[in-house]
Design an enzyme around this catalytic site. Sequence first.
Site, short mmCIF file in Angstrom:
data_model
loop_
_atom_site.label_atom_id
_atom_site.label_comp_id
_atom_site.label_asym_id
_atom_site.label_seq_id
_atom_site.Cartn_x
_atom_site.Cartn_y
_atom_site.Cartn_z
N ASN A 175 0.85 -1.20 0.00
CA ASN A 175 0.00 0.00 0.00
C ASN A 175 0.88 1.25 0.00
OD1 ASN A 175 0.55 -0.95 2.64
ND2 ASN A 175 -1.23 0.07 3.51
N ILE A 176 0.38 2.26 -0.68
CA ILE A 176 1.11 3.52 -0.86
C ILE A 176 0.16 4.66 -0.52
CG2 ILE A 176 2.41 4.96 -2.47
CD1 ILE A 176 2.79 2.34 -4.18
N GLU A 177 0.42 5.32 0.61
CA GLU A 177 -0.49 6.36 1.08
C GLU A 177 -0.05 7.74 0.58
OE1 GLU A 177 -0.80 5.66 5.32
OE2 GLU A 177 -2.03 3.89 4.94
N GLU A 202 -3.05 -4.66 -2.98
CA GLU A 202 -3.59 -5.56 -4.01
C GLU A 202 -3.67 -4.86 -5.36
OE1 GLU A 202 -4.74 -4.80 -1.03
OE2 GLU A 202 -6.05 -6.35 -0.22
N CYS A 259 -10.17 -4.87 0.39
CA CYS A 259 -11.30 -3.94 0.43
C CYS A 259 -12.19 -4.16 -0.80
CB CYS A 259 -10.79 -2.49 0.48
SG CYS A 259 -10.24 -1.85 -1.11
N CYS A 317 -10.65 -3.28 -4.23
CA CYS A 317 -9.68 -4.26 -4.71
C CYS A 317 -10.36 -5.54 -5.16
CB CYS A 317 -8.65 -4.56 -3.62
SG CYS A 317 -7.53 -3.17 -3.35
N1 THU Z 1 -5.21 -1.46 2.65
C1 THU Z 1 -4.64 -2.27 1.72
O1 THU Z 1 -3.56 -1.99 1.20
N2 THU Z 1 -5.28 -3.41 1.39
C2 THU Z 1 -6.41 -3.86 2.00
O2 THU Z 1 -6.91 -4.90 1.64
C3 THU Z 1 -7.01 -3.08 3.08
C4 THU Z 1 -6.51 -1.70 3.24
C5 THU Z 1 -4.47 -0.28 3.08
C6 THU Z 1 -5.04 1.05 2.71
C7 THU Z 1 -4.44 1.92 3.76
O3 THU Z 1 -3.13 2.30 3.38
C8 THU Z 1 -4.33 1.05 4.99
O4 THU Z 1 -4.38 -0.28 4.50
C9 THU Z 1 -5.41 1.28 6.03
O5 THU Z 1 -6.67 1.17 5.46
#
Ligand code: THU
Length: 133
Positions: A43-45, A56, A87, A90
């Site tokens: 994940n990349i915020e 994903e 989520c 995804c």
């Molecule tokens: N996130 C994912 O990368 N994949 C998931 O299946 C659930 C959520 C990330 C998004 C965000 O950076 C962090 O988890 C908290 O929601």
Amino acid sequence: MASEQELIAKASAMLDMAYVPYSKFPVGAALECEDGAVYTGCNIENASYGLTNCAERTAAFKAVSEGHRRFRRIVIAGRCEDYCWPCGACRQVLNEFGGPQMEVVCLNGKGDAVRLTLGELLPHGVDSVWLGN
Ligand code: THU
């Protein structure tokens, strides 16, 4: 074809690549394509929170952008107590290229695994590639 253990190792290694200064919730993914190619993601915020990309979708977009449009399996790793469920967004993106038979392996922080099909996680997902369009 990669073993599940190999995919778990790759997904778990991606936890260290996650860019999560806001949530502090790292997620790693390893995506296996039908032809055996494996793509990883994290994940990349962003300071503009809504621009965050999940692990994903990072892996999915890497695969598709390299010419792989059929997905077989994805392993999703987290460090949390619960299993790291994908989520809704995804699930729908994976459905486009994996269809309802795609395997989804969700891990918790202890390394326990739950195995489901995408169809179980996303019943009646919107679909075009798998209809032959
Ligand atoms: N996130 C994912 O990368 N994949 C998931 O299946 C659930 C959520 C990330 C998004 C965000 O950076 C962090 O988890 C908290 O929601």
